[in-house]
Design an enzyme around this catalytic site. Structure first.
Site, PDB file in Angstrom:
ATOM      1  N   GLU A 134     119.220  51.961  -3.122  1.00  0.00           N
ATOM      2  CA  GLU A 134     119.092  53.331  -3.058  1.00  0.00           C
ATOM      3  C   GLU A 134     118.174  53.417  -1.774  1.00  0.00           C
ATOM      4  O   GLU A 134     117.127  52.639  -1.872  1.00  0.00           O
ATOM      5  CB  GLU A 134     118.203  53.774  -4.360  1.00  0.00           C
ATOM      6  CG  GLU A 134     117.759  55.123  -4.532  1.00  0.00           C
ATOM      7  CD  GLU A 134     118.655  56.173  -3.986  1.00  0.00           C
ATOM      8  OE1 GLU A 134     119.848  56.301  -4.702  1.00  0.00           O
ATOM      9  OE2 GLU A 134     118.383  57.149  -3.008  1.00  0.00           O
ATOM     10  N   HIS A 173     117.837  65.822 -41.984  1.00  0.00           N
ATOM     11  CA  HIS A 173     117.357  64.655 -42.322  1.00  0.00           C
ATOM     12  C   HIS A 173     118.214  63.661 -42.875  1.00  0.00           C
ATOM     13  O   HIS A 173     118.910  63.773 -43.675  1.00  0.00           O
ATOM     14  CB  HIS A 173     116.189  64.749 -42.785  1.00  0.00           C
ATOM     15  CG  HIS A 173     115.342  63.404 -43.048  1.00  0.00           C
ATOM     16  ND1 HIS A 173     114.790  62.612 -42.249  1.00  0.00           N
ATOM     17  CD2 HIS A 173     115.422  62.466 -44.214  1.00  0.00           C
ATOM     18  CE1 HIS A 173     114.104  61.581 -42.557  1.00  0.00           C
ATOM     19  NE2 HIS A 173     114.772  61.490 -43.765  1.00  0.00           N
TER      20      HIS A 173
HETATM   21  P1  NAI Z   1     124.392  61.515  -6.293  1.00  0.00           P
HETATM   22  O1  NAI Z   1     123.990  62.613  -5.536  1.00  0.00           O
HETATM   23  O2  NAI Z   1     124.126  61.817  -7.775  1.00  0.00           O
HETATM   24  O3  NAI Z   1     123.683  60.176  -6.003  1.00  0.00           O
HETATM   25  C1  NAI Z   1     123.545  59.774  -4.582  1.00  0.00           C
HETATM   26  C2  NAI Z   1     122.390  58.915  -4.277  1.00  0.00           C
HETATM   27  O4  NAI Z   1     122.720  58.195  -3.184  1.00  0.00           O
HETATM   28  C3  NAI Z   1     121.176  59.560  -4.104  1.00  0.00           C
HETATM   29  O5  NAI Z   1     120.405  58.907  -5.016  1.00  0.00           O
HETATM   30  C4  NAI Z   1     120.947  59.269  -2.714  1.00  0.00           C
HETATM   31  O6  NAI Z   1     119.479  59.297  -2.611  1.00  0.00           O
HETATM   32  C5  NAI Z   1     121.631  57.931  -2.583  1.00  0.00           C
HETATM   33  N1  NAI Z   1     121.987  57.817  -1.077  1.00  0.00           N
HETATM   34  C6  NAI Z   1     122.684  58.730  -0.433  1.00  0.00           C
HETATM   35  N2  NAI Z   1     122.782  58.070   1.020  1.00  0.00           N
HETATM   36  C7  NAI Z   1     122.381  56.926   0.838  1.00  0.00           C
HETATM   37  C8  NAI Z   1     122.452  55.686   1.779  1.00  0.00           C
HETATM   38  N3  NAI Z   1     122.904  55.661   2.946  1.00  0.00           N
HETATM   39  N4  NAI Z   1     122.230  54.460   1.367  1.00  0.00           N
HETATM   40  C9  NAI Z   1     121.548  54.494  -0.189  1.00  0.00           C
HETATM   41  N5  NAI Z   1     121.510  55.306  -0.747  1.00  0.00           N
HETATM   42  C10 NAI Z   1     121.899  56.512  -0.455  1.00  0.00           C
HETATM   43  O7  NAI Z   1     125.819  61.362  -6.058  1.00  0.00           O
HETATM   44  P2  NAI Z   1     126.856  60.276  -6.719  1.00  0.00           P
HETATM   45  O8  NAI Z   1     126.443  59.486  -7.533  1.00  0.00           O
HETATM   46  O9  NAI Z   1     127.947  60.098  -5.704  1.00  0.00           O
HETATM   47  O10 NAI Z   1     127.711  61.513  -7.658  1.00  0.00           O
HETATM   48  C11 NAI Z   1     128.288  62.731  -6.946  1.00  0.00           C
HETATM   49  C12 NAI Z   1     128.178  63.892  -7.909  1.00  0.00           C
HETATM   50  O11 NAI Z   1     129.378  63.590  -8.880  1.00  0.00           O
HETATM   51  C13 NAI Z   1     126.919  63.890  -8.900  1.00  0.00           C
HETATM   52  O12 NAI Z   1     125.694  64.558  -8.017  1.00  0.00           O
HETATM   53  C14 NAI Z   1     127.287  64.869  -9.725  1.00  0.00           C
HETATM   54  O13 NAI Z   1     127.249  66.276  -9.337  1.00  0.00           O
HETATM   55  C15 NAI Z   1     128.748  64.253  -9.937  1.00  0.00           C
HETATM   56  N6  NAI Z   1     128.566  63.512 -11.362  1.00  0.00           N
HETATM   57  C16 NAI Z   1     128.206  63.699 -12.324  1.00  0.00           C
HETATM   58  C17 NAI Z   1     128.111  63.102 -13.341  1.00  0.00           C
HETATM   59  C18 NAI Z   1     127.810  63.562 -14.825  1.00  0.00           C
HETATM   60  O14 NAI Z   1     127.296  64.798 -14.992  1.00  0.00           O
HETATM   61  N7  NAI Z   1     127.526  62.673 -15.749  1.00  0.00           N
HETATM   62  C19 NAI Z   1     128.577  61.750 -13.474  1.00  0.00           C
HETATM   63  C20 NAI Z   1     129.214  61.175 -12.086  1.00  0.00           C
HETATM   64  C21 NAI Z   1     129.179  62.341 -11.138  1.00  0.00           C
END
Ligand code: NAI
Ligand code: FAD
Length: 475
Positions: free
Chosen positions: A213, A454
Site C-alpha cells: 500500500e 437477546h
Molecule cells: P480503493 O480506492 O478502495 O483502494 C485503492 C488503494 O490503492 C488505496 O488504499 C490507495 O492508496 C492504493 N494505491 C493507489 N495507487 C497505488 C500505488 N501505485 N501503489 C500502491 N498502492 C496504491 O480501490 P479498490 O480496492 O481498487 O476498489 C475500487 C472500488 O470498488 C472501491 O473504492 C469501492 O468503491 C469498490 N468496491 C467496493 C467493495 C465493497 O463495497 N465491499 C468491494 C470492492 C470494491
C-alpha cells in the site's frame, strides 16, 4: 426505422437496471442497453457488480470462510472433520452459478416490468427533435430514439502506468475472481476494499499473501480506532500488509511476476509471486459512448459531470453510478437510478450522501455510516463517543467470534448520531440499524432505549449507544 422510447438507459449494472425498472414502474416506455457477455457470448446484465464485483466476490468470500472455519474453527465446537480438501474448480463453478442466477434474475425483472432489453454497445448518434438517437451495436444492430437518456456505464479497474492487465499473471478484479488454482505466493497492490477482500479470499485458501500500500496509514477513510482493530485482526490471520511503499518495476515472466518496491524505511525490496492483483482504484467508463460527439461533458478523471440531481450538461441526459462523482458503490448507483427515474416523472427523488453505508466484507467485517472521529476532530465538532466490544456480547461468544466493537459518535449538545462504526461479526447487517437511525435523525439515546433481541449481535449496537452516556449495562 428507429424504435421510440420515453427513457433509454445505457448500461445494465445496478445503476442502470434499477433506473430502467423504476422508470417502467412509473409508466414510461423504457429500453435498457447492456453489452456484458457471458462465457457463451449471451447477455449477462448486472454490470461489474453482478459479473466481476459485489456478487462473485461475496460468493468466494463465503466459500473461503467456510474452508477456513472447517480447517481452523470447527474443532473448537467439537467437530472434527480431519483433513479438509479444497476443490477450487467447484468453488469457482459455484460462484459462476451464483452470478448466472443474478444475470437471469435481471432478465426476468426486465420482462416482468416490460423493459425492452438490447444486448450490445449503446452510443450517442445525435440529438434529434425532443431527444437523442442511440445506436446499438451487438449481435443485432438497432437504432433507438429516447426522449430521456440515463447513462450508467460504470467503471473499469485502474492499471498501474505501463503495466497492462493480462489476466494471466497481472490481474484486475476480473482475473482475481477466476483463478484456476490457489497461487502459492500472491501480491496485491493497494490495500483498499478489493485488496483486503480478495487478499482474504486467497489467503484463507492457502496463498501466502502480501499487500503493498502506497499510503502510510491503513484504511485512511475508516475511523482510526476501527481501522487499528481491523489491522490487528488481519496481522493475526497472517495477511501481510506493508504500508508506505513505493512500487517500482514490475516484471512479468511466464512463471510469475516480480515486484520491485521501496519500503517505508526507504529500503529497496523485491517480491516474487505467482500472481499479482492490482487493486488501486477504478476509473469511470465512457468508452464507445461517443460522449464527445454530442458534447457530453467529462471531468479530468473521465467522469461524466453531473449536478446534485445527476443532470449532465445536455438537456434530457442524466448519469448515475460509478461513471459520476461520489463513492463507487452498487447501492449508491441504485439510489441514484431510482432518484433519476422519479425526477423524470416529475417527482422529488433524493439521495442522502451522508447516510450511504460502506462495508468491507473481510473477517472481521468493517462497516460504517456517517463521520469518523478524525473527521469530527478536523472540523472542530463537539462530540461524544461510546464503544462496546463484541467480547462482552453473549451472541458473539456463542458464535465464537468476539473480535471488534461497535462505536457511536454523537453530537455533544444534541446527542444526534453523527457516525456509527463497526468492526466485527455481521457488521454488514448491523450497520442497517445505524443507517435507519441517522436517516430519522435519531439520538444515541433513542437507540439505547429501543428493545433489542437477546442474545443478538445487535445488543452491541444498543450498548455502544448506551456507552455514549457512559452507562453500558454489560461492560
Ligand atoms: P480503493 O480506492 O478502495 O483502494 C485503492 C488503494 O490503492 C488505496 O488504499 C490507495 O492508496 C492504493 N494505491 C493507489 N495507487 C497505488 C500505488 N501505485 N501503489 C500502491 N498502492 C496504491 O480501490 P479498490 O480496492 O481498487 O476498489 C475500487 C472500488 O470498488 C472501491 O473504492 C469501492 O468503491 C469498490 N468496491 C467496493 C467493495 C465493497 O463495497 N465491499 C468491494 C470492492 C470494491
Ligand atoms: P457497472 O456495474 O459497472 O455497470 C455498467 C454496465 O454498463 C456494464 O454492464 C457495462 O458492460 C455496461 N456498459 C458500459 N458501456 C456501455 C455501452 N456503451 N453500451 C452498453 N453497455 C455499456 N459495491 C458495493 O456496493 N458492494 C460490494 O460488495 C462491492 N464489491 C465489489 C467488488 C469488486 C471486486 C468490484 C470491482 C466492485 C465492487 N463494488 C461493490 C462496486 C460496484 O460493483 C460498483 O459500484 C457498481 O457495479 C456500479 O454500478 P454501475 O451501474 O454504475 O456500473
Amino acid at each position: 426505422m428507429s424504435q421510440q422510447f420515453d427513457v433509454i438507459v445505457i448500461g445494465g449494472g445496478p445503476g442502470g437496471y434499477i433506473a430502467a425498472i423504476r422508470a417502467a414502474q412509473l409508466g414510461f416506455k423504457v429500453a435498457c442497453i447492456d453489452e456484458w457477455k457471458n462465457a457463451a457470448g449471451g447477455p449477462a446484465p448486472g454490470g461489474t457488480c453482478t459479473n466481476v464485483g459485489c456478487i462473485p466476490s461475496k460468493a468466494l468470500l463465503q466459500s473461503s470462510e467456510h474452508f477456513e472455519h472447517a480447517n481452523l474453527h470447527f474443532a473448537d465446537h467439537g467437530i472434527n472433520v480431519g483433513s479438509v480438501k479444497l476443490d477450487t474448480a467447484k468453488m469457482i463453478a459455484r460462484k459462476d452459478a451464483v452470478v448466472k442466477q443474478n444475470n437471469d434474475g435481471i432478465l426476468y425483472l426486465f420482462k416482468k416490468n416490460k423493459v425492452s432489453f438490447f444486448h450490445g454497445r449503446g452510443s450517442f448518434v445525435k440529438a434529434v427533435d425532443g431527444g437523442y438517437e442511440i445506436a446499438v451495436k451487438g449481435a443485432k444492430d438497432d437504432t433507438l430514439t429516447g426522449k430521456q437518456v440515463i447513462v450508467a456505464t460504470g467503471s473499469n479497474a485502474r492499471a498501474l502506468p505501463g503495466v497492462a492487465f493480462d489476466e494471466e499473471n497481472i490481474l484486475s478484479n476480473d482475473g482475481a475472481l477466476r483463478l484456476g488454482a490457489v497461487p502459492k505466493k500472491l501480491v496485491l497492490i493497494g490495500s483498499g476494499v478489493i485488496g483486503l477482500e480478495m487478499g482474504s479470499v486467497w489467503r484463507r485458501l492457502g496463498a501466502e499473501v502480501t499487500v503493498l500500500e502506497a499510503l502510510p496509514t491503513f484504511l485512511g477513510a475508516v475511523d482510526e480506532q476501527i481501522a487499528k482493530e481491523a489491522k490487528k485482526a488481519f496481522d493475526k490471520q497472517g495477511l501481510k500488509i506493508e504500508l508506505g511503499v513505493k512500487v517500482g518495476e514490475i516484471k512479468n515472466a511466464k512463471k510469475g511476476v516480480s515486484v520491485a518496491y521501496t519500503n517505508a524505511k526507504g529500503e529497496a525490496q523485491t517480491l516474487d509471486a505467482d500472481k499479482l492483483i492490482v487493486s488501486i482504484g477504478r476509473v469511470p467508463n465512457t468508452i464507445g459512448l461517443n460522449a464527445e460527439g454530442v458534447g457530453l461533458q467529462l471531468d479530468e478523471r473521465g467522469a461524466i459531470v453531473v449536478d446534485g440531481d445527476c443532470r449532465t450538461n445536455l438537456p434530457g441526459v442524466w448519469a448515475v453510478g460509478d461513471v459520476v462523482r461520489g463513492p463507487m458503490l452498487a447501492h449508491k448507483a441504485e439510489e441514484e437510478g431510482v432518484a433519476v427515474a422519479e425526477r423524470i416523472a416529475g417527482q422529488h427523488g433524493h439521495v442522502n450522501f451522508n447516510t450511504i453505508p460502506w462495508v468491507i466484507y473481510t473477517s472481521p467485517e468493517i462497516a460504517w455510516v456517517g463521520e469518523t472521529e478524525q473527521q469530527l476532530k478536523a472540523r472542530g465538532a463537539a462530540y461524544k463517543a461510546g464503544t462496546f466490544p463484541f467480547l462482552a456480547n453473549g451472541r458473539a461468544r456463542a458464535l465464537g467470534d468476539t473480535t471488534g466493537m461497535v462505536k457511536f459518535l454523537a453530537d455533544a449538545a444534541t446527542d444526534e448520531i453523527l457516525g456509527v462504526h463497526i468492526v466485527g461479526p455481521m457488521a454488514s447487517e448491523l450497520i442497517a440499524e445505524a443507517v435507519v437511525a441517522m436517516e430519522f435523525k435519531a439520538s444515541a439515546e433513542d437507540i439505547a432505549r429501543i428493545c433489542h433481541a437477546h442474545p443478538s449481535l445487535s445488543e452491541a449496537t444498543k450498548e455502544a449507544a448506551l456507552a455514549v452516556d457512559k452507562r453500558t449495562l454489560n461492560f
